[in-house]
Enzyme design. Structure first.
Site, mmCIF file in Angstrom:
data_model
loop_
_atom_site.group_PDB
_atom_site.id
_atom_site.type_symbol
_atom_site.label_atom_id
_atom_site.label_comp_id
_atom_site.label_asym_id
_atom_site.label_seq_id
_atom_site.Cartn_x
_atom_site.Cartn_y
_atom_site.Cartn_z
ATOM 1 N N MET B 1 -33.959 -22.411 8.494
ATOM 2 C CA MET B 1 -33.115 -23.063 9.328
ATOM 3 C C MET B 1 -32.688 -24.375 8.379
ATOM 4 O O MET B 1 -33.415 -24.877 7.440
ATOM 5 C CB MET B 1 -33.925 -23.779 10.562
ATOM 6 C CG MET B 1 -34.181 -22.723 11.476
ATOM 7 S SD MET B 1 -32.519 -22.139 12.370
ATOM 8 C CE MET B 1 -32.504 -23.536 13.477
ATOM 9 N N CYS B 2 -31.731 -24.917 8.902
ATOM 10 C CA CYS B 2 -31.123 -26.269 8.154
ATOM 11 C C CYS B 2 -31.199 -27.381 9.250
ATOM 12 O O CYS B 2 -31.427 -27.443 10.264
ATOM 13 C CB CYS B 2 -29.765 -25.891 7.641
ATOM 14 S SG CYS B 2 -29.450 -24.382 7.097
ATOM 15 N N GLU B 3 -30.651 -28.637 8.518
ATOM 16 C CA GLU B 3 -30.487 -29.583 9.609
ATOM 17 C C GLU B 3 -29.113 -29.990 9.380
ATOM 18 O O GLU B 3 -28.503 -30.391 8.321
ATOM 19 C CB GLU B 3 -31.523 -30.881 9.260
ATOM 20 C CG GLU B 3 -32.904 -30.260 9.671
ATOM 21 C CD GLU B 3 -33.868 -31.460 10.232
ATOM 22 O OE1 GLU B 3 -33.301 -32.196 10.902
ATOM 23 O OE2 GLU B 3 -34.990 -31.115 10.425
ATOM 24 N N ASN B 108 -26.018 -24.393 11.289
ATOM 25 C CA ASN B 108 -27.439 -24.319 11.191
ATOM 26 C C ASN B 108 -27.747 -23.171 12.094
ATOM 27 O O ASN B 108 -27.317 -22.869 13.136
ATOM 28 C CB ASN B 108 -27.914 -25.490 11.732
ATOM 29 C CG ASN B 108 -29.383 -25.214 12.343
ATOM 30 O OD1 ASN B 108 -29.725 -24.358 13.026
ATOM 31 N ND2 ASN B 108 -30.267 -26.269 12.401
#
Lengths: 260, 260
Positions: B1-3, B108
């Site tokens: 996951m990313c932000e 995301n």
């Protein structure tokens, strides 16, 4: 007028030395106070640094001068505005995606009566410079002629070069254009280039007292071509381009050239 | 996951405080080590800073954190790679020109079986992420529906929001998208926002000990909305978005919202 700087290299090479020379002209030794920009390719990706501030006063320019981003293709520009206000959207280089590649372009000069002559459909200008309009027009012609990405890109660049005299008829058109692999330079009146290769020597910037010994910075297989509006160093042999002449580089090597 | 991190404001506002909180998650307090990027709009122009290096080790990120670039619309992203290698061309935000405007996007989440479902024609991905492919597909749909730029852009963003459930069916799709005037946020499972306006108070970053007193930094007419994957401050009331919900901001104000 503005100043252009481009690089083509066969190994990822930083452009700190040449960029430092260019930056001096951005408000200190030259009149180009209306912004600057530089695009570095890294693989198919690229990143740009831009500022509508004079390059000699820009903190971002200081970082780029100091921070050795290594790239095989670079396009840079410092601006003295003629057409289009001093705004970020009018700051070169301009970038568009075509065929899943980043195309980067910068222009030096001034065009007249271009509004009607340079209509485009697929690519539209974001700012209001003659330069970006010419770029959109060029890419539109390319997309019309080659609806799909050709496997060999050299003919595409030769096609682009064949369109440049039409732009030169509208005024002064000195240009750099890259897809990250090739770097094309077209000259109306002011463009110089040189290729550095073994045996490497020393070079001194004209606009500052920075001396570099490329022997210390390179390996013997490195081939690096630098293209600039005016020679950046005083102790190397720069080739002055003729009016209507174009040169195409790949991995630092001259792969094609032509002219009127 | 990313932000993800986004901002919409009615006066040019710097995002140093929020960006500092995000950066901490880029390799120090969070696992998002695979690059970062941020795009600031200034008028119709925009500039991006990107790095495939972890944001907590990036010299360019340090500059952006320190240097108060003021903007009314910002899109930012730190990456933990799932689809697509750690390369500059796979680093968000992604940008394309449509109707002479810069469109900026960050995603995301992770999509599956998207190759066939998300074919595009006008806009093609440069890298090989699911994220960029979804962006190109979205813009292709927009260009098909609106061959020319509509004078009112809010319906365009509502149309984009209506396409997002199709992407959500392919996996996790949290997204920020801006044309420099509007900022759209779409949530599958992880997105929060808050609007700061008078009377302003103090706020403390969760990921560092930075405390800011917005009273000192603002005028009483300022309206600033921040959108983030996870709340960045511990002492403010962040609104958690629901699955399938979207919110559209202009000049800091919520102008439209909807959901499944």
């Amino acid at each position: 007028m503005c100043e252009l700087l481009g690089m083509s290299a066969n190994v990822p090479t930083d452009i700190c030395f040449s960029f430092a020379g260019l930056l001096e002209r951005g408000g200190r030794t030259g009149p180009h106070r209306d912004g600057w920009g530089i695009t570095f390719y890294e693989g198919k990706g690229c990143r740009s640094f831009k500022d509508p501030l004079p390059s000699s006063e820009s903190e971002i320019a200081e970082l780029v001068k100091r921070y050795p981003i290594k790239s095989c293709a670079v396009v840079s520009h410092i601006r003295q505005a003629n057409r289009g206000a001093v705004k970020l959207e009018n700051t070169h280089p301009f970038i568009r995606e075509l065929w899943g590649r980043n195309w980067t372009y910068a222009h030096n000069g001034q065009l007249s009566q271009y509004q009607r002559a340079l209509r485009s459909h697929h690519f539209l200008p974001i700012g209001n410079t003659d330069s970006e309009r010419a770029f959109c027009w060029l890419l539109d012609q390319v997309r019309e002629k080659y609806p799909k990405r050709p496997s060999n890109m050299a003919p595409v660049f030769r096609f682009i070069a064949s369109l440049c005299p039409t732009l030169k008829e509208l005024g002064v058109f000195n240009m750099l254009l890259s897809d990250g692999v090739y770097v094309l330079a077209y000259c109306t009146n002011n463009l110089h280039w040189l290729t550095r290769r073994a045996p490497f020597g020393k070079a001194t910037l004209i606009d500052s007292d920075w001396v570099i010994d490329f022997q210390q910075e390179t390996t013997e297989n490195d081939v690096v071509t630098v293209i600039a509006t005016q020679p950046l160093t005083g102790d190397e042999r720069w080739q002055k381009m003729n009016s209507g002449e174009w040169v195409l580089f790949k991995q630092g090597e001259l792969v094609s050239r032509g002219g009127e």
